[in-house]
Enzyme design. Structure first.
Site, PDB file in Angstrom:
ATOM      1  N   SER A 123     -20.364  66.171 -82.917  1.00 35.29           N
ATOM      2  CA  SER A 123     -20.387  66.406 -81.472  1.00 35.29           C
ATOM      3  C   SER A 123     -19.015  66.063 -80.910  1.00 35.29           C
ATOM      4  O   SER A 123     -18.114  65.643 -81.635  1.00 35.29           O
ATOM      5  CB  SER A 123     -21.450  65.523 -80.820  1.00 35.29           C
ATOM      6  OG  SER A 123     -20.985  64.194 -80.810  1.00 35.29           O
ATOM      7  N   LYS A 124     -18.896  66.229 -79.594  1.00 30.48           N
ATOM      8  CA  LYS A 124     -17.612  65.941 -78.919  1.00 30.48           C
ATOM      9  C   LYS A 124     -17.161  64.515 -79.198  1.00 30.48           C
ATOM     10  O   LYS A 124     -15.980  64.215 -79.217  1.00 30.48           O
ATOM     11  CB  LYS A 124     -17.759  66.149 -77.415  1.00 30.48           C
ATOM     12  CG  LYS A 124     -17.873  67.602 -77.035  1.00 30.48           C
ATOM     13  CD  LYS A 124     -17.090  67.872 -75.747  1.00 30.48           C
ATOM     14  CE  LYS A 124     -16.995  69.346 -75.436  1.00 30.48           C
ATOM     15  NZ  LYS A 124     -18.260  69.924 -75.018  1.00 30.48           N
TER      16      LYS A 124
END
Ligand code: GLU
Length: 485
Positions: free
Chosen positions: A253-254
Site C-alpha cells: 500500500s501507499k
C-alpha cells in the site's frame, strides 16, 4: 493452445499502480510469448469514481513502461468498444436474457434492510450472504413493481447445492460451494451493470481466452462462472497472480512508499528497471538470472514459474537494479535522461554557455557509478554547477589544526597552478602524489577534496579537479583559504 487473447481491465479511479502494472506485464508477456493479443479495456461503469484523468495516467504509464496493448480505447481494435460505458447495448441484451430465462431477478430490499441482515448474520458468525426471497417472485409482477419502487437491484439466482470447480493455471483445482455465494448483485438497473456481470459480457465479446488477474479476484471467479454458464458463453482459462506484499508481509500500500507508476518515474527509476523488477514479483525464470531484457522476459515467461505465495516488494532490490541499468547506459544516453532532473534541481536550463554538453557529460560520467535513481543527480552533482556551501570544519582531516589546514590548502593551490591544462586525472594525480612524497595523503587530499566538493563523500579529488578545470578549482581553493584565514 489457440492464439491467446488476454486483457487487463483497470477502473480509472486512481493512477496506474504497481499491482495493475504487474498484471498488465504478465498478460503482455504471456500474449507476446505465444503470438497473441494484449487488450486494454477500461472499466468505467462506476461513473462517480471514474475520471478521464486516471484513464490518461493508465495509458501514459503503460506507454512509459513499454507494455503496449494491441487493442485499447485510444487505438481501437476489432472488438471495440474498449470502454464499458460504450458497451451498454450488450449488457442490456444479456441482462434481459437472464431476467427472461429466470436466472436473474429483481430484488426490492432497501439498502438499510440489507445492511441490517448482514450485521445480523455476522453477529451470528454466519457468512454475510443474501439469499433473497424475491427470487421466487413472479417475473411479471416484479416488472410491474420496478415502475413504482425506487429501491431495487438485479441479482443472479444462484443455484443451490452446486459445487463450482475450475482449474487455475497457477493454483490448480479450486472448488467453491454455491451456497456460500448468495444471490449476488449483477446490476443496479437494466443499464447499470456491476463488475461481475459486465466483466463476463466484455470477456466474451472480446474473445478473451485467458483471464490473468490478481488473486483478490478468486472469490469472484465462481460467480463469473455461473454467469458464463447462464449466458452460454465460452469459459476462459484462469490464472490468479499472487498478491504483492510490503516487506512487513502486509498487502502493498501507499504506506510502503510510492505505489503509483508515475511516482517511480518522477523518482528517477528507469522503465526497463521497473519492468524487470515487476516481472520478478511472483515469477522467476527458473535460473539465477535477475537482469533480464524485455525480449528475454518474453522468451522465458510461463505460468509454471509463477509462485502461489505472496511476492515481497523489496525497494532495496529495486534500487540496486536501477543502479545496474544506469551503469549499463552510455554516458550520452544517461546525460539526456538526467538533464531534466538536473535542471529541475538547479533551476537552470542546461546545457548553456557556462556548462556545455561536454562538461555535463564529464560530470555524469563521474557520478554514474554511484547513482541509484536519476533524481539523485541534482544533489549529487550540484557542486559542479555552483560553488559548494560548507562549514570550515569539513576541511579538517583528523587532528589537523587550523594552520596545518591552511598550509595544506596553499600547497594545493601551488600544485594546481603548476599543472598545465588540458589536464587528465593522471596528470593531476601525478603532480599531487609527487608533492606528497612520503607525507600524509589525507592531510593534502582531504582538505583539497572538501574544498572542491563541499562534501564528506564524493568522487576522488583528481577526478573532480579534472572536470572542474584549473580556473574553478583555483577559485575553490581560494574560497577555502579565506574560510581558514
Ligand atoms: N477492474 C478489475 C481490476 O482492475 C478487473 C478485474 C478483472 O480482471 O476481472 O481489478
Amino acid at each position: 493452445m489457440s492464439t491467446p487473447r488476454v486483457r487487463i481491465a483497470p477502473s480509472p479511479t486512481g493512477n496506474l499502480h504497481i499491482g495493475t502494472a504487474r498484471t498488465a506485464l504478465f498478460n503482455y508477456l504471456f500474449a507476446k510469448r505465444y503470438g497473441g493479443s494484449f487488450v486494454l479495456r477500461i472499466e468505467d461503469t462506476d461513473l462517480l469514481r471514474s475520471d478521464r484523468k486516471y484513464e490518461a495516467d493508465i495509458f501514459e504509464g503503460l506507454r512509459w513502461l513499454g507494455i503496449l496493448p494491441d487493442e485499447c480505447p485510444e487505438q481501437g481494435g476489432p472488438f471495440a468498444p474498449y470502454r464499458q460505458t460504450e458497451r451498454m447495448a450488450d449488457y442490456v441484451i444479456a441482462i434481459k436474457k437472464l431476467l427472461t430465462e429466470g436466472t436473474a431477478f429483481y430484488c426490492f430490499h432497501s439498502e438499510a434492510e440489507l445492511v441490517a441482515e448482514r450485521q445480523q448474520l455476522m453477529g451470528a458468525k454466519r457468512p454475510p450472504i443474501h439469499m433473497c426471497e424475491f427470487r421466487a417472485l413472479d417475473a411479471r409482477e416484479a416488472e410491474i413493481l420496478t415502475e413504482t419502487k425506487q429501491d431495487y437491484i438485479i441479482r443472479f439466482k444462484t443455484p443451490l447445492g452446486r459445487k463450482i470447480v475450475f482449474h487455475d493455471l497457477i493454483r490448480g483445482e479450486l472448488s467453491f460451494d454455491s451456497d456460500l455465494l448468495g444471490d449476488f448483485s449483477i446490476a443496479k438497473r437494466i443499464d447499470v451493470p456491476l463488475y461481475n456481470f459486465a466483466v463476463v459480457v466484455d470477456d466474451y465479446a472480446m474473445h478473451i481466452t485467458h483471464v490473468i488477474r490478481g488473486e483478490d479476484h478468486i472469490p469472484n471467479t465462481p460467480k463469473q462462472l455461473l454467469l458464463i454458464e447462464a449466458l452460454s458463453f465460452v469459459v476462459p482459462e484462469y490464472a490468479h497472480l499472487p498478491l504483492i506484499l510490503g516487506p512487513d508481509r502486509s498487502k502493498l500500500s501507499k504506506r510502503h512508499g510510492a505505489t503509483s507508476i508515475i511516482d517511480y518515474k518522477n523518482a528517477g527509476y528507469l522503465p526497463e528497471t521497473l519492468v524487470n523488477f515487476i516481472a520478478l514479483l511472483g515469477w522467476s525464470p527458473g535460473d539465477d538470472r535477475e537482469i533480464m531484457s524485455h525480449r528475454e522476459l518474453i522468451a522465458a515467461f510461463s505460468f509454471e514459474k509463477i509462485q502461489k505465495s505472496g511476492a515481497i516488494f523489496d525497494v532495496k532490490k529495486l534500487d540496486w537494479m536501477n543502479g545496474e541499468y544506469i551503469r549499463a547506459k552510455s554516458v550520452s544516453e544517461l546525460t539526456e535522461l538526467v538533464l531534466p532532473f538536473l535542471n529541475t534541481h538547479l533551476g537552470l536550463a542546461l546545457p548553456n554557455s557556462d556548462f556545455p554538453k561536454e562538461y555535463i557529460k564529464r560530470v555524469i560520467a563521474l557520478e554514474q557509478p554511484r547513482l541509484k535513481k536519476l533524481a539523485e543527480i541534482g544533489s549529487a552533482a550540484e557542486y559542479f554547477f555552483r560553488p559548494p556551501v560548507y562549514e570550515k570544519e569539513l576541511l579538517r582531516w583528523k587532528m589537523m589544526d587550523d594552520s596545518a589546514i591552511l598550509t595544506s590548502l596553499n600547497r594545493s593551490a601551488e600544485i594546481i597552478n603548476s599543472i598545465a591544462e588540458p589536464w587528465s586525472p593522471t596528470d593531476v594525480e601525478r603532480a599531487f602524489l609527487a608533492a606528497i612524497g612520503e607525507g600524509s595523503k589525507g592531510e593534502l587530499l582531504w582538505p583539497l577534496r572538501a574544498a572542491m566538493s563541499g562534501r564528506k563523500i564524493s568522487p576522488g579529488p583528481f577526478e573532480i579537479l579534472t572536470v572542474l578545470g584549473k580556473d574553478k578549482s583555483g577559485c575553490r581553493i581560494g574560497e577555502a583559504i579565506k574560510k581558514c584565514s
